[in-house]
Design an enzyme around this catalytic site. Structure first.
Site, mmCIF file in Angstrom:
data_model
loop_
_atom_site.group_PDB
_atom_site.id
_atom_site.type_symbol
_atom_site.label_atom_id
_atom_site.label_comp_id
_atom_site.label_asym_id
_atom_site.label_seq_id
_atom_site.Cartn_x
_atom_site.Cartn_y
_atom_site.Cartn_z
ATOM 1 N N ARG A 111 -3.249 10.725 13.651
ATOM 2 C CA ARG A 111 -3.787 10.480 14.988
ATOM 3 C C ARG A 111 -3.045 11.302 16.040
ATOM 4 O O ARG A 111 -3.657 11.821 16.983
ATOM 5 C CB ARG A 111 -3.724 8.984 15.310
ATOM 6 C CG ARG A 111 -4.631 8.169 14.397
ATOM 7 C CD ARG A 111 -4.651 6.702 14.749
ATOM 8 N NE ARG A 111 -5.344 5.947 13.713
ATOM 9 C CZ ARG A 111 -6.062 4.856 13.931
ATOM 10 N NH1 ARG A 111 -6.189 4.381 15.156
ATOM 11 N NH2 ARG A 111 -6.644 4.227 12.940
ATOM 12 N N LYS B 228 -1.991 -8.767 10.980
ATOM 13 C CA LYS B 228 -3.284 -8.629 11.654
ATOM 14 C C LYS B 228 -4.398 -8.252 10.683
ATOM 15 O O LYS B 228 -5.576 -8.389 11.012
ATOM 16 C CB LYS B 228 -3.192 -7.618 12.793
ATOM 17 C CG LYS B 228 -2.986 -6.181 12.371
ATOM 18 C CD LYS B 228 -2.968 -5.266 13.587
ATOM 19 C CE LYS B 228 -2.829 -3.808 13.174
ATOM 20 N NZ LYS B 228 -2.833 -2.892 14.340
ATOM 21 N N ASP B 229 -4.041 -7.785 9.466
ATOM 22 C CA ASP B 229 -5.058 -7.432 8.470
ATOM 23 C C ASP B 229 -5.526 -8.634 7.654
ATOM 24 O O ASP B 229 -6.544 -8.548 6.960
ATOM 25 C CB ASP B 229 -4.509 -6.381 7.497
ATOM 26 C CG ASP B 229 -4.302 -5.029 8.145
ATOM 27 O OD1 ASP B 229 -4.942 -4.761 9.178
ATOM 28 O OD2 ASP B 229 -3.486 -4.241 7.638
ATOM 29 N N ARG C 165 0.850 -1.178 0.000
ATOM 30 C CA ARG C 165 0.000 0.000 0.000
ATOM 31 C C ARG C 165 0.888 1.231 0.000
ATOM 32 O O ARG C 165 2.088 1.151 0.227
ATOM 33 C CB ARG C 165 -0.913 -0.009 1.229
ATOM 34 C CG ARG C 165 -1.925 -1.154 1.226
ATOM 35 C CD ARG C 165 -2.650 -1.255 2.549
ATOM 36 N NE ARG C 165 -3.433 -0.060 2.836
ATOM 37 C CZ ARG C 165 -3.903 0.247 4.039
ATOM 38 N NH1 ARG C 165 -3.639 -0.526 5.070
ATOM 39 N NH2 ARG C 165 -4.622 1.346 4.217
ATOM 40 N N SER D 140 0.725 3.947 2.020
ATOM 41 C CA SER D 140 0.889 4.691 3.259
ATOM 42 C C SER D 140 2.343 4.664 3.703
ATOM 43 O O SER D 140 3.117 3.777 3.325
ATOM 44 C CB SER D 140 0.000 4.111 4.358
ATOM 45 O OG SER D 140 0.494 2.852 4.780
ATOM 46 N N ASN E 12 -3.707 7.741 9.619
ATOM 47 C CA ASN E 12 -2.394 7.160 9.854
ATOM 48 C C ASN E 12 -1.831 7.664 11.183
ATOM 49 O O ASN E 12 -2.467 8.455 11.896
ATOM 50 C CB ASN E 12 -1.443 7.463 8.685
ATOM 51 C CG ASN E 12 -1.262 8.956 8.459
ATOM 52 O OD1 ASN E 12 -1.302 9.762 9.385
ATOM 53 N ND2 ASN E 12 -1.054 9.340 7.200
ATOM 54 N N ARG F 44 -9.547 7.913 13.383
ATOM 55 C CA ARG F 44 -9.032 7.184 12.219
ATOM 56 C C ARG F 44 -7.841 7.934 11.662
ATOM 57 O O ARG F 44 -7.504 9.028 12.095
ATOM 58 C CB ARG F 44 -10.106 7.049 11.127
ATOM 59 C CG ARG F 44 -11.216 6.094 11.464
ATOM 60 C CD ARG F 44 -12.094 5.852 10.247
ATOM 61 N NE ARG F 44 -12.626 7.088 9.676
ATOM 62 C CZ ARG F 44 -12.494 7.456 8.405
ATOM 63 N NH1 ARG F 44 -11.830 6.694 7.561
ATOM 64 N NH2 ARG F 44 -13.027 8.575 7.973
ATOM 65 N N CYS G 160 -13.193 -8.057 12.504
ATOM 66 C CA CYS G 160 -13.010 -6.642 12.825
ATOM 67 C C CYS G 160 -14.012 -6.136 13.854
ATOM 68 O O CYS G 160 -13.743 -5.171 14.561
ATOM 69 C CB CYS G 160 -13.120 -5.810 11.553
ATOM 70 S SG CYS G 160 -11.815 -6.139 10.353
ATOM 71 N N ARG H 271 -11.442 -3.560 20.302
ATOM 72 C CA ARG H 271 -10.602 -4.354 21.204
ATOM 73 C C ARG H 271 -9.940 -3.457 22.242
ATOM 74 O O ARG H 271 -9.974 -3.733 23.448
ATOM 75 C CB ARG H 271 -9.537 -5.114 20.402
ATOM 76 C CG ARG H 271 -8.462 -5.784 21.258
ATOM 77 C CD ARG H 271 -7.328 -6.320 20.410
ATOM 78 N NE ARG H 271 -6.629 -5.277 19.659
ATOM 79 C CZ ARG H 271 -5.684 -4.493 20.168
ATOM 80 N NH1 ARG H 271 -5.336 -4.615 21.439
ATOM 81 N NH2 ARG H 271 -5.092 -3.592 19.420
ATOM 82 N N ARG H 272 -9.317 -2.371 21.773
ATOM 83 C CA ARG H 272 -8.647 -1.462 22.697
ATOM 84 C C ARG H 272 -9.653 -0.780 23.612
ATOM 85 O O ARG H 272 -9.432 -0.655 24.824
ATOM 86 C CB ARG H 272 -7.848 -0.419 21.905
ATOM 87 C CG ARG H 272 -6.611 -0.992 21.224
ATOM 88 C CD ARG H 272 -6.008 -0.031 20.220
ATOM 89 N NE ARG H 272 -4.733 -0.519 19.689
ATOM 90 C CZ ARG H 272 -4.190 -0.130 18.545
ATOM 91 N NH1 ARG H 272 -4.823 0.780 17.793
ATOM 92 N NH2 ARG H 272 -3.034 -0.621 18.139
#
Length: 301
Positions: A157, A85-86, A11, A13, A153, A151, A247, A133-134
């Site tokens: 944040r 994790k994705d 990707r 990013s 990157n 949301r 998710c 989760r967090r």
């Protein structure tokens, strides 16, 4: 005649490019006679991330990886670098995870306004996180805490945290901070011990996905495989799969390899039960998948 370059899909990013660049450099060091080049692909997940407002959680676990798998099958790229994790826990026909390199720090970190720590967050403090989760684990630790969605990157944040004086903190993955080294001046970065917060299954690990029949590149990629990391994430992903999680389900897990053994700890919120269920199992590295399945069965039971 020189061999065609090996095309590594990523990707666009900053974090994805940094991760793919690490893989490219590691492969080039192992195989200096070959060229390894990065190919940037756009995904549905990129478009989702760019939407204004809060669109809610991603619709499914393959949201950020589907286009890479299609490009592999089409031969547009030769290797895809994923944040593990994705990736969905189900195997994709015709494709394999040829290597899982040594894992970075799998912990979450609390990024706070200077002068604060997780122990002295003020009552009713607001913590920004886009992860159920967090958020669920934070509220289990401190029921008084408020969580708000965020949301973007890592840099976005951090900027939003600085711009919102009503927010006390946000939560990020330690691995992302380690790989990108963003500007955290004026902020306090506090790693969260696994006893406080369990990470997403596979957090901190990368996965190198290739076509099953691409023997040459599978052989090259296998040089980066780290057996203890593969065992650890196999256990975590088997736990997630056993729970039927994705998710939208708050699930945390961490497997710690020690010698020839492995200890897996997990936590999950099942159905409408407001209280989490947690547990731990231990066993040999070669039984990683069975350990994950056993812990899932224990928690569901």
């Amino acid at each position: 005649m020189s061999a065609a370059p090996v095309r590594i899909g990523t990707r666009g990013s900053a974090l994805a490019l940094a991760q793919a660049g690490m893989v490219r450099d590691a492969l080039a060091a192992k195989w200096p006679a070959h060229d390894f080049v990065l190919e940037i692909l756009k995904t549905q997940g990129d478009a989702w991330s760019a939407r204004p407002g809060d669109p809610g959680p991603p619709p499914d676990k393959g949201f950020f990886t589907r286009e890479f798998e299609e490009a592999l099958r089409a031969g547009t790229i030769d290797l895809a670098v994923h944040s593990l994790k994705d990736l969905p826990t189900e195997e994709t026909p015709g494709l394999v995870l040829a290597a899982i390199p040594r894992r970075a720090d799998a912990r979450d970190v609390l990024v706070l306004r200077a002068g604060l720590s997780h122990a002295d967050l003020p009552p009713d403090a607001t913590v920004a996180t886009g992860s159920s989760r967090r958020a669920s684990q934070l509220r289990a630790l401190r029921p008084d805490l408020r969580t708000v969605p965020i949301r973007g990157n890592i840099d976005t944040r951090l900027r939003k945290l600085r711009e919102n004086p009503g927010w006390a903190a946000t939560v990020l993955a330690a691995a992302g901070l380690e790989r990108l080294r963003p500007d955290v001046s004026g902020l306090a970065v506090v790693p969260l011990d696994y006893s406080l917060m369990l990470p997403a299954p596979g957090q901190g690990a990368l996965a190198l996905q290739l076509r099953e029949d691409d023997r040459d590149n599978r052989f090259r990629a296998a040089a980066l495989d780290h057996v203890p990391t593969r065992a650890a994430v196999t256990a975590e992903r088997a736990f997630l799969q056993g729970l039927g999680g994705g998710c939208r389900t708050p699930v945390g897990a961490h497997a710690a390899p020690e010698g020839d053994g492995l200890t897996l700890r997990g936590i999950a919120w099942i159905g409408d039960d407001p209280a989490p269920r947690s547990g731990a199992v231990s066993g040999p590295l070669e039984s990683a998948a069975a350990l994950g399945a056993a812990l899932a069965e224990e928690i569901l039971g």
